[in-house]
Write a protein that holds these residues in place. Structure first.
Motif, PDB file in Angstrom:
ATOM      1  N   ARG A 137       0.834  -1.191   0.000  1.00 47.38           N
ATOM      2  CA  ARG A 137       0.000   0.000   0.000  1.00 47.38           C
ATOM      3  C   ARG A 137       0.872   1.245   0.000  1.00 47.38           C
ATOM      4  O   ARG A 137       2.091   1.166   0.093  1.00 47.38           O
ATOM      5  CB  ARG A 137      -0.923   0.031   1.237  1.00 47.38           C
ATOM      6  N   GLY A 138       0.219   2.395  -0.072  1.00 44.95           N
ATOM      7  CA  GLY A 138       0.920   3.661   0.071  1.00 44.95           C
ATOM      8  C   GLY A 138       1.240   4.342  -1.239  1.00 44.95           C
ATOM      9  O   GLY A 138       0.875   3.890  -2.322  1.00 44.95           O
ATOM     10  N   ARG A 139       1.975   5.433  -1.148  1.00 49.27           N
ATOM     11  CA  ARG A 139       2.251   6.262  -2.318  1.00 49.27           C
ATOM     12  C   ARG A 139       3.192   5.584  -3.297  1.00 49.27           C
ATOM     13  O   ARG A 139       3.199   5.906  -4.482  1.00 49.27           O
ATOM     14  CB  ARG A 139       2.846   7.605  -1.866  1.00 49.27           C
ATOM     15  N   ARG A 140       4.020   4.698  -2.831  1.00 46.14           N
ATOM     16  CA  ARG A 140       4.951   4.001  -3.713  1.00 46.14           C
ATOM     17  C   ARG A 140       4.687   2.500  -3.702  1.00 46.14           C
ATOM     18  O   ARG A 140       5.585   1.679  -3.708  1.00 46.14           O
ATOM     19  CB  ARG A 140       6.404   4.322  -3.307  1.00 46.14           C
ATOM     20  N   GLN A 141       3.386   2.186  -3.718  1.00 48.38           N
ATOM     21  CA  GLN A 141       2.952   0.799  -3.769  1.00 48.38           C
ATOM     22  C   GLN A 141       3.436   0.133  -5.050  1.00 48.38           C
ATOM     23  O   GLN A 141       3.494   0.747  -6.107  1.00 48.38           O
ATOM     24  CB  GLN A 141       1.422   0.779  -3.711  1.00 48.38           C
ATOM     25  N   THR A 142       3.791  -1.149  -4.955  1.00 46.08           N
ATOM     26  CA  THR A 142       4.079  -1.933  -6.148  1.00 46.08           C
ATOM     27  C   THR A 142       2.865  -1.892  -7.073  1.00 46.08           C
ATOM     28  O   THR A 142       1.727  -1.987  -6.612  1.00 46.08           O
ATOM     29  CB  THR A 142       4.388  -3.394  -5.756  1.00 46.08           C
TER      30      THR A 142
END
Length: 238
Positions: A224-229
């Motif tokens: 998760r998050g802004r730099r999620q795969t």
């Protein structure tokens, strides 16, 4: 501890409609997507354990017939984390791929490369207490597909990651460092940000290689998050 999830960066993931990838035109939704509430059974089960896995489930070289598959012997390893860098333990990773010649063991794969009688092309493993996983395979080959007259897929391994529930399944692909088809692959090029595609490219990891046996590549996954795969089935929202 629980907290709100970080906002996903929608510019990071490919849009559902990418006309250069021909089949996305028919597959992409034409109406706004609906959010459907999950049942308790969908978000709390099943629980995966090592008891459910066979001894060779994470060894694609041997797990089809017991005899070694043909190809460049390869170790793939990495770590699954959440957006804060905390490890995700007990996640089930399933992988599937083409053989060393670029052909899948699938009834609809008509590519002229031969099947390897000792390679099934799929496996699975669980992340450990610190979120790490590892499996052994042969490096898959590139193959052509009917996007346009001379379109090719670069070598890749498909990943499915299950969390704590049936609805928590994410699917992505791993590519290999230095692949010359990176800038020509129509599917990889649907990802708008080159840095996002970089996150799907596993670098060579000689420290994890097995001398006189196998090269190794490291593929870390952020859920998760802004730099999620980048995940294939999470194109629509947060």
């Amino acid at each position: 501890m629980t907290a709100e999830y970080f906002q996903r960066d929608r510019r990071w993931h490919p849009p559902a409609l990418t006309p250069d990838y021909k089949t996305s035109v028919a597959r992409s939704p034409s109406l706004p997507l609906l959010s459907i509430e999950n049942s308790l059974s969908e978000i709390t089960g099943p629980t995966f354990s090592h008891a459910a896995l066979g001894g060779l489930d994470n060894d694609l070289i041997l797990n089809f017939t017991g005899e070694p598959a043909i190809g460049e012997r390869t170790v793939v390893h990495g770590r699954v984390t959440d957006e804060t860098g905390r490890p995700v333990k007990g996640a089930l990773l399933e992988v599937w791929q083409a053989n060393a010649g670029g052909r899948y063991r699938h009834v609809k794969d008509g590519y002229l490369a031969p099947l390897d009688p000792n390679f099934g092309g799929c496996g699975r493993c669980l992340t450990d207490e610190d979120g790490f996983y590892v499996f052994r395979t042969v490096k898959p080959g590139a193959y052509p597909f009917r996007n346009y007259s001379n379109s090719w897929r670069m070598a890749h391994i498909h990943f499915s990651i299950f969390g704590a529930g049936l609805t928590q399944r994410l699917i992505t692909q791993m590519y290999f460092e230095g692949d010359p088809l990176r800038d020509q692959d129509p599917i990889a090029q649907t990802i708008p940000d080159p840095a996002a595609l970089d996150r799907l490219v596993a670098p060579l990891d000689l420290n994890a290689s097995v001398p006189l046996d196998s090269l190794a590549y490291r593929f870390d996954i952020v859920l998760r998050g802004r730099r999620q795969t980048v995940f294939e089935n999470k194109l629509e929202g947060a």
